[in-house]
Scaffold this motif. Structure first.
Motif, PDB file in Angstrom:
ATOM      1  N   PHE A  85      35.519  13.746  -7.283  1.00 44.66           N
ATOM      2  CA  PHE A  85      34.133  13.301  -7.369  1.00 44.66           C
ATOM      3  C   PHE A  85      33.886  12.524  -8.655  1.00 44.66           C
ATOM      4  N   THR A  89      32.679   8.671  -8.767  1.00 44.24           N
ATOM      5  CA  THR A  89      31.420   8.353  -9.441  1.00 44.24           C
ATOM      6  C   THR A  89      31.634   7.371 -10.591  1.00 44.24           C
ATOM      7  N   GLY A  94      31.474   5.889  -4.609  1.00 41.74           N
ATOM      8  CA  GLY A  94      30.462   6.654  -3.903  1.00 41.74           C
ATOM      9  C   GLY A  94      30.695   6.787  -2.420  1.00 41.74           C
ATOM     10  N   GLY A  96      30.489   9.404  -0.498  1.00 42.97           N
ATOM     11  CA  GLY A  96      29.466  10.224   0.133  1.00 42.97           C
ATOM     12  C   GLY A  96      29.982  11.510   0.732  1.00 42.97           C
ATOM     13  N   ASP A  97      31.278  11.760   0.670  1.00 44.28           N
ATOM     14  CA  ASP A  97      31.802  13.023   1.203  1.00 44.28           C
ATOM     15  C   ASP A  97      31.530  14.188   0.261  1.00 44.28           C
ATOM     16  N   VAL A  99      28.779  15.274  -2.669  1.00 40.53           N
ATOM     17  CA  VAL A  99      27.453  14.849  -3.123  1.00 40.53           C
ATOM     18  C   VAL A  99      26.969  15.811  -4.208  1.00 40.53           C
ATOM     19  N   ARG A 105      23.318  16.178 -10.281  1.00 35.99           N
ATOM     20  CA  ARG A 105      22.777  14.819 -10.096  1.00 35.99           C
ATOM     21  C   ARG A 105      22.599  14.101 -11.430  1.00 35.99           C
TER      22      ARG A 105
END
Length: 134
Positions: A85, A89, A94, A96-97, A99, A105
């Protein structure tokens, strides 16, 4: 213990940025040394942020959702997901798997901002250095 580890990771990231900034002040900017420093800076940012996600996860905070499920599995599986991730990022892919949720965030936004700004600064500094030579 997790808080102490998070502080240590943050200090390592700040030291990496310090080395990067000192490299930017050199007159001979385009070199193999500079390229290696940029690569190691990216690696330290990637690993540092993944450790922050992992520390938060180990401390009981839900920060990542993997394919619709709160991050679970063995420590190594969660480490792998956090590294993945962080890389996705930082390099602004990105998929999307995986999040971010909650405090994750804010960390993801900060990491993405660094991922956007760092190449722009590198290119701007290179162009500025070439203009000074001309």
């Amino acid at each position: 213990m997790g808080g102490l580890f998070a502080v240590a990771v943050t200090l390592c990231l700040l030291m990496s940025f310090n080395i990067f900034i000192r490299t930017f002040s050199k007159k001979n900017f385009l070199s193999i040394d500079t390229l290696l420093i940029v690569i190691f800076l990216y690696l330290s940012i990637l690993i540092g942020f993944s450790m922050m996600y992992l520390i938060l996860d180990a401390s009981g905070f839900e920060v990542l959702v993997d394919n619709g499920v709160i991050l679970e599995g063995t420590y190594l599986e969660r480490l792998h997901t956090c590294l993945y991730f962080s890389a996705v990022t930082l390099f602004s892919l990105g998929y999307g798997d995986v999040v971010p949720i909650g405090f994750g965030r804010l960390l993801a936004v900060l990491e993405a901002l660094i991922g956007y700004v760092l190449p722009a600064v590198f290119v701007a500094r290179t162009v500025w250095g070439m203009d000074k030579v001309s």
